[in-house]
Design a protein around this motif. Structure first.
Motif, PDB file in Angstrom:
ATOM      1  N   PHE A 266      26.542 -56.978  57.992  1.00  0.00           N
ATOM      2  CA  PHE A 266      26.862 -55.574  58.217  1.00  0.00           C
ATOM      3  C   PHE A 266      28.034 -55.166  57.333  1.00  0.00           C
ATOM      4  CE2 PHE A 266      25.071 -57.310  62.108  1.00  0.00           C
ATOM      5  CZ  PHE A 266      24.054 -56.404  62.383  1.00  0.00           C
ATOM      6  N   GLY A 267      27.979 -53.950  56.789  1.00  0.00           N
ATOM      7  CA  GLY A 267      29.059 -53.527  55.921  1.00  0.00           C
ATOM      8  C   GLY A 267      29.158 -52.022  55.777  1.00  0.00           C
ATOM      9  N   GLU A 268      30.233 -51.605  55.106  1.00  0.00           N
ATOM     10  CA  GLU A 268      30.478 -50.192  54.803  1.00  0.00           C
ATOM     11  C   GLU A 268      30.556 -50.026  53.295  1.00  0.00           C
ATOM     12  OE1 GLU A 268      34.010 -46.830  55.217  1.00  0.00           O
ATOM     13  OE2 GLU A 268      33.940 -48.515  56.645  1.00  0.00           O
ATOM     14  N   VAL A 269      29.758 -49.123  52.750  1.00  0.00           N
ATOM     15  CA  VAL A 269      29.707 -48.908  51.307  1.00  0.00           C
ATOM     16  C   VAL A 269      31.048 -48.369  50.818  1.00  0.00           C
ATOM     17  CG1 VAL A 269      28.563 -47.668  49.427  1.00  0.00           C
ATOM     18  CG2 VAL A 269      27.226 -48.481  51.390  1.00  0.00           C
ATOM     19  N   ARG A 270      31.575 -48.995  49.757  1.00  0.00           N
ATOM     20  CA  ARG A 270      32.861 -48.576  49.200  1.00  0.00           C
ATOM     21  C   ARG A 270      32.739 -47.966  47.813  1.00  0.00           C
ATOM     22  NH1 ARG A 270      37.049 -50.285  52.369  1.00  0.00           N
ATOM     23  NH2 ARG A 270      38.042 -48.538  51.310  1.00  0.00           N
ATOM     24  N   TYR A 271      31.658 -48.250  47.102  1.00  0.00           N
ATOM     25  CA  TYR A 271      31.452 -47.583  45.814  1.00  0.00           C
ATOM     26  C   TYR A 271      29.971 -47.634  45.454  1.00  0.00           C
ATOM     27  CZ  TYR A 271      30.782 -52.009  43.314  1.00  0.00           C
ATOM     28  OH  TYR A 271      30.291 -53.217  42.882  1.00  0.00           O
ATOM     29  N   VAL A 272      29.545 -46.663  44.657  1.00  0.00           N
ATOM     30  CA  VAL A 272      28.183 -46.621  44.127  1.00  0.00           C
ATOM     31  C   VAL A 272      28.285 -46.313  42.645  1.00  0.00           C
ATOM     32  CG1 VAL A 272      25.918 -45.521  44.223  1.00  0.00           C
ATOM     33  CG2 VAL A 272      27.247 -45.804  46.327  1.00  0.00           C
ATOM     34  N   ASN A 273      27.628 -47.132  41.822  1.00  0.00           N
ATOM     35  CA  ASN A 273      27.645 -46.939  40.373  1.00  0.00           C
ATOM     36  C   ASN A 273      26.224 -47.133  39.862  1.00  0.00           C
ATOM     37  OD1 ASN A 273      28.154 -46.766  37.664  1.00  0.00           O
ATOM     38  ND2 ASN A 273      29.455 -48.587  37.542  1.00  0.00           N
ATOM     39  N   GLY A 274      25.491 -46.034  39.727  1.00  0.00           N
ATOM     40  CA  GLY A 274      24.092 -46.131  39.341  1.00  0.00           C
ATOM     41  C   GLY A 274      23.293 -46.799  40.447  1.00  0.00           C
ATOM     42  N   THR A 275      22.611 -47.893  40.100  1.00  0.00           N
ATOM     43  CA  THR A 275      21.852 -48.632  41.114  1.00  0.00           C
ATOM     44  C   THR A 275      22.689 -49.721  41.773  1.00  0.00           C
ATOM     45  OG1 THR A 275      21.003 -50.197  39.453  1.00  0.00           O
ATOM     46  CG2 THR A 275      19.684 -48.218  39.884  1.00  0.00           C
ATOM     47  N   ARG A 276      23.924 -49.852  41.337  1.00  0.00           N
ATOM     48  CA  ARG A 276      24.806 -50.885  41.891  1.00  0.00           C
ATOM     49  C   ARG A 276      25.653 -50.303  43.016  1.00  0.00           C
ATOM     50  NH1 ARG A 276      27.909 -55.592  38.794  1.00  0.00           N
ATOM     51  NH2 ARG A 276      29.376 -56.220  40.404  1.00  0.00           N
ATOM     52  N   MET A 277      25.763 -51.057  44.101  1.00  0.00           N
ATOM     53  CA  MET A 277      26.478 -50.588  45.283  1.00  0.00           C
ATOM     54  C   MET A 277      27.324 -51.734  45.828  1.00  0.00           C
ATOM     55  SD  MET A 277      24.678 -49.284  48.809  1.00  0.00           S
ATOM     56  CE  MET A 277      23.936 -50.905  49.059  1.00  0.00           C
ATOM     57  N   GLY A 278      28.591 -51.463  46.114  1.00  0.00           N
ATOM     58  CA  GLY A 278      29.470 -52.479  46.683  1.00  0.00           C
ATOM     59  C   GLY A 278      29.878 -52.101  48.089  1.00  0.00           C
ATOM     60  N   PHE A 279      29.983 -53.092  48.969  1.00  0.00           N
ATOM     61  CA  PHE A 279      30.385 -52.795  50.342  1.00  0.00           C
ATOM     62  C   PHE A 279      31.263 -53.906  50.888  1.00  0.00           C
ATOM     63  CE2 PHE A 279      26.466 -55.196  50.727  1.00  0.00           C
ATOM     64  CZ  PHE A 279      26.677 -56.046  51.804  1.00  0.00           C
ATOM     65  N   MET A 280      32.103 -53.542  51.863  1.00  0.00           N
ATOM     66  CA  MET A 280      32.944 -54.535  52.530  1.00  0.00           C
ATOM     67  C   MET A 280      32.304 -54.900  53.863  1.00  0.00           C
ATOM     68  SD  MET A 280      36.183 -52.442  54.098  1.00  0.00           S
ATOM     69  CE  MET A 280      35.972 -51.320  55.480  1.00  0.00           C
ATOM     70  N   PHE A 281      32.549 -56.142  54.302  1.00  0.00           N
ATOM     71  CA  PHE A 281      31.992 -56.596  55.565  1.00  0.00           C
ATOM     72  C   PHE A 281      32.677 -55.887  56.733  1.00  0.00           C
ATOM     73  CE2 PHE A 281      31.527 -60.717  53.052  1.00  0.00           C
ATOM     74  CZ  PHE A 281      30.242 -60.391  52.645  1.00  0.00           C
ATOM     75  N   THR A 282      31.894 -55.619  57.784  1.00  0.00           N
ATOM     76  CA  THR A 282      32.445 -54.966  58.975  1.00  0.00           C
ATOM     77  C   THR A 282      32.158 -55.770  60.240  1.00  0.00           C
ATOM     78  OG1 THR A 282      30.436 -53.612  59.206  1.00  0.00           O
ATOM     79  CG2 THR A 282      32.276 -52.654  57.972  1.00  0.00           C
ATOM     80  N   MET A 283      31.743 -57.052  60.096  1.00  0.00           N
ATOM     81  CA  MET A 283      31.464 -57.871  61.278  1.00  0.00           C
ATOM     82  C   MET A 283      32.764 -58.332  61.925  1.00  0.00           C
ATOM     83  SD  MET A 283      29.389 -58.711  58.519  1.00  0.00           S
ATOM     84  CE  MET A 283      29.494 -60.450  58.166  1.00  0.00           C
ATOM     85  N   ASP A 284      32.658 -58.820  63.172  1.00  0.00           N
ATOM     86  CA  ASP A 284      33.833 -59.364  63.832  1.00  0.00           C
ATOM     87  C   ASP A 284      34.163 -60.740  63.252  1.00  0.00           C
ATOM     88  OD1 ASP A 284      32.133 -61.284  65.029  1.00  0.00           O
ATOM     89  OD2 ASP A 284      31.886 -60.077  66.832  1.00  0.00           O
TER      90      ASP A 284
END
Length: 310
Positions: A266-284
């Motif tokens: 599970f995560g929250e998207v932090r950036y989008v660059n074209g088809t590339r997407m980065g996210f940080m984890f949101t699990m406990d």
């Protein structure tokens, strides 16, 4: 034909970490393994009488360790376990250049990360592969989970935990069984590192992030807004992931990633660059601990390398 010597260096920042006893256990396990060949322990205290024939001992002064390893290889040894004295301070710069792999034994206590930080500086300056091995531990304790999460930001953690035989909840398999499993893991890791050496790309000091990153190529499914969208995990680390996806979720979106090796993330998207997407984890914390071990396994099973996320 002489054996090709593999050298594992054990190093801690604290003399009370039971390093020499742990190395002795590894030496005895190696003596029972056909994979290791002849085994020699370099440094540390002299062995007690009656120790397995696999145990050999050399010490004295401040030798040229490269020359020592060359001599041992010429004598037919297949595995050298080197017991370095404790290393402390961020400016510590021990001679790691002769090592194929460095093992950092870690006990699950609150000061662990602070102590290993002083050792890592010298290791990173020499660019030697290293792995944390958690020992003297109760695998079911909360302390182990906390240490795993703390160490994950620095590097690879051996997925096998060596229990404390005198702990409050003695575990099965036994300490000897787990030591053998860790040794097999270390030997296999050195073989993989040797095969990948030509493909490894060092990370420049000014490119290092708080969390180590590995490039990879893992098929996955992104779940967002009720849709299941195929994607590829292209980068992962202790704090988050990057994926390539034809229909990325928007910045700030909460997503789920499903991958065969890693399970559900599970995560929250932090950036989008074209088809590339980065996210940080949101699990406990507990879920992130489990993920760290799954990532260690995935990294070992995939063709991966340390990389910088652009």
């Amino acid at each position: 034909m002489p054996a090709i010597l593999k050298t594992i260096v054990f190093c801690t920042a604290n003399a009370d970490h039971g390093q020499s006893a742990l190395i002795r256990a590894f030496a005895e396990a190696a003596g029972r393994s056909a994979k290791a060949g002849r085994v020699v322990v370099v440094g540390g205290p002299a062995p007690d009488a009656g120790v397995s024939p696999a145990w050999s001992w050399r010490s004295g002064g401040d030798p040229d360790m490269g020359a020592v390893m060359t001599e041992l290889e010429s004598e037919g040894y297949g595995l050298a376990l080197v017991d370095l004295p404790p290393v402390g301070g961020s400016d510590a710069d021990p001679d790691f250049g002769f090592a194929d792999l460095i093992v950092l034994p870690v006990e699950p206590d609150p000061d662990t990360v602070g102590r290993v930080g002083g050792v890592l500086g010298g290791i990173e300056r020499k660019a030697i592969p290293f792995v944390f091995v958690i020992h003297r531990a109760d695998p079911e304790s909360d302390a182990v989970g906390a240490v795993v999460m703390a160490l994950a930001q620095y590097g690879t953690i051996c997925p096998v935990i060596i229990p404390h035989e005198n702990g409050p909840r003695r575990q099965k398999p036994s300490e000897d069984d787990q030591v053998t499993r860790v040794l097999d893991y270390l030997l296999a890791r050195m073989d993989r590192l040797a095969r990948r050496a030509a493909a490894l790309t060092p990370v420049a000091p000014d490119e290092r992030r708080r969390f180590p990153r590995w490039s990879c190529d893992l098929p996955a499914i992104m779940v967002h807004d009720g849709k299941r969208i195929p994607c590829t995990i292209i980068d992962t680390g202790g704090g988050g992931m990057a994926v390539d996806c034809d229909s990325p979720a928007p910045d700030g979106a909460h997503i789920t990633i499903e991958a065969e090796i890693l399970g559900t993330v599970f995560g929250e998207v932090r950036y989008v660059n074209g088809t590339r997407m980065g996210f940080m984890f949101t699990m406990d914390a507990s879920a992130q601990t489990d993920l760290c071990f799954r990532m260690a396994d995935a990294i070992e099973r995939s063709s991966v390398r340390r990389s910088r996320v652009s």
